[in-house]
Scaffold this motif. Structure first.
Motif, PDB file in Angstrom:
ATOM      1  N   LEU A 254      11.356  10.986 -11.405  1.00 31.60           N
ATOM      2  CA  LEU A 254      10.238  10.189 -10.575  1.00 31.60           C
ATOM      3  C   LEU A 254      10.677   8.930 -10.425  1.00 31.60           C
ATOM      4  CD1 LEU A 254       7.168  11.478 -12.998  1.00 31.60           C
ATOM      5  CD2 LEU A 254       7.823  12.324 -10.699  1.00 31.60           C
ATOM      6  N   GLY A 255      11.240   7.877 -11.066  1.00 35.39           N
ATOM      7  CA  GLY A 255      11.882   6.794 -10.621  1.00 35.39           C
ATOM      8  C   GLY A 255      12.639   6.820  -9.648  1.00 35.39           C
ATOM      9  N   LEU A 256      13.549   7.863  -9.551  1.00 39.84           N
ATOM     10  CA  LEU A 256      14.738   7.808  -8.525  1.00 39.84           C
ATOM     11  C   LEU A 256      14.010   8.341  -7.318  1.00 39.84           C
ATOM     12  CD1 LEU A 256      17.710   9.695 -10.609  1.00 39.84           C
ATOM     13  CD2 LEU A 256      17.947   7.298  -9.510  1.00 39.84           C
ATOM     14  N   SER A 257      13.318   9.471  -7.206  1.00 41.63           N
ATOM     15  CA  SER A 257      12.628   9.797  -6.040  1.00 41.63           C
ATOM     16  C   SER A 257      11.592   8.895  -5.380  1.00 41.63           C
ATOM     17  CB  SER A 257      11.687  11.085  -6.267  1.00 41.63           C
ATOM     18  OG  SER A 257      10.998  10.955  -7.224  1.00 41.63           O
ATOM     19  N   SER A 258      11.198   7.982  -6.124  1.00 39.97           N
ATOM     20  CA  SER A 258      10.320   6.775  -5.606  1.00 39.97           C
ATOM     21  C   SER A 258      11.018   5.767  -5.315  1.00 39.97           C
ATOM     22  CB  SER A 258       9.272   6.520  -6.501  1.00 39.97           C
ATOM     23  OG  SER A 258       9.585   6.196  -7.977  1.00 39.97           O
ATOM     24  N   ASN A 259      12.467   5.656  -5.409  1.00 35.03           N
ATOM     25  CA  ASN A 259      13.104   4.570  -4.838  1.00 35.03           C
ATOM     26  C   ASN A 259      12.870   3.190  -5.663  1.00 35.03           C
ATOM     27  OD1 ASN A 259      14.055   5.883  -2.621  1.00 35.03           O
ATOM     28  ND2 ASN A 259      12.206   5.576  -1.472  1.00 35.03           N
ATOM     29  N   ARG A 260      12.668   3.447  -6.989  1.00 37.68           N
ATOM     30  CA  ARG A 260      12.495   2.198  -7.949  1.00 37.68           C
ATOM     31  C   ARG A 260      14.046   1.367  -8.261  1.00 37.68           C
ATOM     32  NH1 ARG A 260       8.881   5.109 -12.639  1.00 37.68           N
ATOM     33  NH2 ARG A 260       7.035   5.817 -11.265  1.00 37.68           N
ATOM     34  N   LEU A 261      14.993   2.349  -7.951  1.00 37.15           N
ATOM     35  CA  LEU A 261      16.398   1.951  -8.136  1.00 37.15           C
ATOM     36  C   LEU A 261      17.194   1.738  -7.066  1.00 37.15           C
ATOM     37  CD1 LEU A 261      17.544   3.788 -11.479  1.00 37.15           C
ATOM     38  CD2 LEU A 261      16.464   1.567 -11.324  1.00 37.15           C
ATOM     39  N   ALA A 262      16.307   1.741  -5.829  1.00 33.51           N
ATOM     40  CA  ALA A 262      17.101   1.925  -4.274  1.00 33.51           C
ATOM     41  C   ALA A 262      17.832   0.444  -4.279  1.00 33.51           C
ATOM     42  CB  ALA A 262      16.142   2.051  -3.478  1.00 33.51           C
ATOM     43  N   HIS A 263      17.419  -0.408  -4.687  1.00 34.59           N
ATOM     44  CA  HIS A 263      18.145  -1.968  -4.646  1.00 34.59           C
ATOM     45  C   HIS A 263      18.783  -2.621  -6.018  1.00 34.59           C
ATOM     46  CE1 HIS A 263      16.158  -1.316  -0.915  1.00 34.59           C
ATOM     47  NE2 HIS A 263      16.866  -1.724  -0.115  1.00 34.59           N
ATOM     48  N   CYS A 264      19.181  -1.543  -6.680  1.00 34.54           N
ATOM     49  CA  CYS A 264      19.603  -2.076  -8.093  1.00 34.54           C
ATOM     50  C   CYS A 264      21.041  -1.459  -7.840  1.00 34.54           C
ATOM     51  CB  CYS A 264      18.979  -1.295  -9.111  1.00 34.54           C
ATOM     52  SG  CYS A 264      19.320  -1.772 -10.716  1.00 34.54           S
TER      53      CYS A 264
ATOM     54  N   SER B 182       7.310   2.266   2.608  1.00 30.25           N
ATOM     55  CA  SER B 182       6.558   1.279   1.476  1.00 30.25           C
ATOM     56  C   SER B 182       7.278   1.264   0.124  1.00 30.25           C
ATOM     57  CB  SER B 182       5.160   1.276   1.168  1.00 30.25           C
ATOM     58  OG  SER B 182       4.473   1.097   2.145  1.00 30.25           O
ATOM     59  N   THR B 183       7.591   2.425  -0.328  1.00 29.57           N
ATOM     60  CA  THR B 183       8.558   2.543  -1.730  1.00 29.57           C
ATOM     61  C   THR B 183       9.897   1.724  -1.335  1.00 29.57           C
ATOM     62  OG1 THR B 183       9.802   4.617  -1.209  1.00 29.57           O
ATOM     63  CG2 THR B 183       7.634   4.828  -2.193  1.00 29.57           C
ATOM     64  N   LEU B 184      10.731   1.900  -0.348  1.00 29.59           N
ATOM     65  CA  LEU B 184      11.809   0.899  -0.038  1.00 29.59           C
ATOM     66  C   LEU B 184      11.520  -0.360  -0.061  1.00 29.59           C
ATOM     67  CD1 LEU B 184      13.871   3.420   2.234  1.00 29.59           C
ATOM     68  CD2 LEU B 184      14.515   2.758  -0.086  1.00 29.59           C
ATOM     69  N   PHE B 185      10.465  -0.730   0.619  1.00 26.83           N
ATOM     70  CA  PHE B 185      10.131  -2.021   0.699  1.00 26.83           C
ATOM     71  C   PHE B 185       9.881  -2.831  -0.569  1.00 26.83           C
ATOM     72  CE2 PHE B 185       7.447  -5.922   1.408  1.00 26.83           C
ATOM     73  CZ  PHE B 185       8.379  -6.775   1.936  1.00 26.83           C
ATOM     74  N   VAL B 186       9.009  -2.285  -1.310  1.00 27.69           N
ATOM     75  CA  VAL B 186       8.776  -2.931  -2.699  1.00 27.69           C
ATOM     76  C   VAL B 186      10.145  -3.179  -3.535  1.00 27.69           C
ATOM     77  CG1 VAL B 186       8.297  -1.009  -4.118  1.00 27.69           C
ATOM     78  CG2 VAL B 186       7.113  -3.141  -4.525  1.00 27.69           C
ATOM     79  N   SER B 187      10.939  -2.147  -3.251  1.00 27.26           N
ATOM     80  CA  SER B 187      12.296  -2.278  -4.236  1.00 27.26           C
ATOM     81  C   SER B 187      13.099  -3.494  -3.408  1.00 27.26           C
ATOM     82  CB  SER B 187      13.084  -0.905  -4.052  1.00 27.26           C
ATOM     83  OG  SER B 187      14.302  -0.921  -4.301  1.00 27.26           O
TER      84      SER B 187
ATOM     85  N   VAL C  16       1.014  -1.247  -0.013  1.00 27.46           N
ATOM     86  CA  VAL C  16      -0.088  -0.005  -0.104  1.00 27.46           C
ATOM     87  C   VAL C  16       0.948   1.359   0.177  1.00 27.46           C
ATOM     88  CG1 VAL C  16      -1.705   1.412   1.424  1.00 27.46           C
ATOM     89  CG2 VAL C  16      -1.735  -1.068   1.096  1.00 27.46           C
ATOM     90  N   ARG C  17       0.750   2.030  -1.158  1.00 26.98           N
ATOM     91  CA  ARG C  17       1.512   3.551  -1.138  1.00 26.98           C
ATOM     92  C   ARG C  17       0.744   4.600  -1.493  1.00 26.98           C
ATOM     93  NH1 ARG C  17       4.480   6.107  -5.280  1.00 26.98           N
ATOM     94  NH2 ARG C  17       3.798   4.480  -6.744  1.00 26.98           N
ATOM     95  N   LYS C  18       0.927   5.447  -0.906  1.00 25.72           N
ATOM     96  CA  LYS C  18       0.366   6.752  -1.192  1.00 25.72           C
ATOM     97  C   LYS C  18       0.967   7.568  -2.352  1.00 25.72           C
ATOM     98  CE  LYS C  18      -1.637  11.042   0.841  1.00 25.72           C
ATOM     99  NZ  LYS C  18      -3.085  10.735   0.305  1.00 25.72           N
TER     100      LYS C  18
END
Length: 476
Positions: A188-198, A88-93, A41-43
């Motif tokens: 937007l990808g960076l700020s929402s942590n899409r690459l945080a664990h890449c 949540s954004t970090l966890f989904v990553s 669940v993400r806002k």
């Protein structure tokens, strides 16, 4: 994977249910939920994941993950596991990477960010790496490419895809013996942590323009989003001609590799010495960035220089069509800076007259519209304003915003809201020796009008326009 294993190294609070169950997938989109999935669940900026929990449960989600307190979760059945995590954004990553077996650790990943040029630089790097013997994948706005061959279009032309989709693709890359992956990294990808664990071996910072200021809440927030790449990458490559890019790197622990219009890694190289086979000074700069990427990976300049002849522009970037003495270029330029460098390149190319067809997208970046109008009027012989992707905005209002920047210019300007007719009009007016630029959508295959998405391809419309023109000429 067991939920207990997925959560083992991540801070969480069990609110109800059990963590002794099997997880078959993870997603933050209720549309992609399947039996046995974890629903995050993400806002978001438009929607709140809380609104879609019931849909996720109906589709078979066995775990709900939230990152907020004081939520009413009483309607969730007791057999459903509910967890709270800090972000949540970090966890989904993290969860996506772990479910896929952390494939990024088995790859050399190069990530490219910048307001303009991400797609071209990404493809240039892929082309050079392939030429020196590497097996490569390029993932970005125009799709997923394996050794230069398009394998899959990216849904909604998303520049940086969500982590839940990215990591399975990286696993597939590993399985297909890919050694290097080049990613487009959007703000937007960076700020929402899409690459945080890449894990990123090399990050590239191309430029910072005004596009997406509104989506981030202002210029500084946009810059902070781009800075995420500096924190993630082991090595950085930076455009020294862009003062904002240079300022962003002042706090780096290690010196980045710089490129500019005059040098590569502080060594002077002229355009003649490089002899890059693409049109436009901006594309020469894109090539310089790509060369620096290979230098950072350990290749010598001599090795790189020997394969520069392979460079070619990706789909929708100064994509050329020539017929009846008329050159037509389709380009993705949708910012003032991008439109200017493309028009400069075409003007220097020796056009007799330069016709420019463009519009601006709706629901975003209102401040760039008059700037693009001024740029088009300054560099063009004739401007035809039309719709881009108006989305929920009234197309005529977008046109009025663009027109406000054209005051004081004597350049003829026509308005045709229907993009197909605008392209046909430009082709009909053009004569032998003229150049027509169709700007703003490039590779895109659809047009968003209101709440609907229609099939639309600029290049296909160009081809149809010539057929109609020739037919009309014969009939006359």
């Amino acid at each position: 994977m067991l939920l207990s294993e997925l959560m083992k190294d991540w801070p969480c609070t069990l609110l109800q249910g059990s963590i002794r169950q099997t997880v078959l997938g993870i997603t933050e989109s209720s549309k992609r939920v399947e039996e046995g999935f974890v629903f995050i669940v993400r806002k978001g900026t438009i929607c709140d994941g809380m609104e879609f929990i019931k849909e996720a449960l109906e589709k078979g989600a066995n775990t709900i993950v939230v990152d907020r307190v004081d939520l009413d979760l009483s309607y969730i059945p007791k057999e459903i596991t509910v967890l709270r995590v800090p972000d949540s954004t970090l966890f989904v990553s993290y969860g996506s990477a772990k479910l896929a077996g952390f494939p990024g650790e088995e790859l050399e990943i190069i990530a490219v960010t910048g307001t303009n040029g991400k797609t071209t630089v990404s493809h240039f790097i892929g082309q050079l790496l392939e030429a020196v013997g590497c097996r490569t994948a390029v993932i970005g706005t125009t799709g997923i490419y394996l050794n230069g061959v398009l394998k899959e279009h990216v849904q909604d032309s998303m520049t940086t895809m969500p982590a839940e989709r990215l990591h399975p693709i990286l696993r597939d890359c590993v399985d297909q013996k890919v050694t290097h992956v080049i990613l487009e990294a959007s703000s937007l990808g960076l700020s929402s942590n899409r690459l945080a664990h890449c894990p990123i071996s090399v990050g590239i910072l191309l430029n910072v323009g005004i596009d997406h200021y509104a989506e981030h809440g202002g210029k500084q927030q946009y810059i902070e989003a781009k800075k995420q790449l500096i924190r993630l990458a082991k090595k950085m490559i930076v455009n020294e001609d862009d003062p904002i890019c240079c300022d962003m790197c002042t706090e780096m622990a290690s010196e980045p590799t710089y490129f500019s219009s005059a040098h590569i890694n502080r060594k002077p190289y002229t355009a003649n010495e490089l002899n890059v086979p693409v049109l436009g000074k901006h594309n020469e700069m894109n090539a310089r960035a790509a060369i620096c990427a290979l230098l950072s990976l350990g290749y010598s300049f001599e090795e790189i220089h020997s394969v520069l002849s392979v460079l070619h522009l990706p789909s929708g970037r100064l994509q050329r069509f020539y017929k009846d003495g008329i050159e037509v270029y389709v380009d993705y330029a949708h910012t003032p800076d991008a439109l200017q460098v493309v028009l400069e390149a075409l003007r220097d190319h020796g056009a007799q007259r330069l016709f420019t067809v463009f519009g601006c997208g709706g629901d975003r970046d209102h401040e760039k519209r008059p700037q693009m109008g001024a740029v088009a009027a300054l560099y063009s012989s004739h401007v035809i304003l039309t719709s881009d992707n108006p989305r929920s905005e009234e197309p005529s209002q977008i046109i009025l915003d663009i027109l406000s920047g054209t005051a004081g210019f004597s350049t003829p300007i026509d308005v045709l809201l229907n993009r197909k007719y605008a392209i046909q009009y430009a082709i009909r007016m053009a004569q032998d020796g003229d150049v027509v630029l169709i700007a703003g959508k490039g590779h895109e295959q659809t047009q968003q009008i209101g709440g609907n998405v229609y099939p639309f391809c600029d290049m296909e419309e160009v081809k149809r326009a010539f057929i109609n023109k020739n037919r009309a000429d014969r009939d006359s």
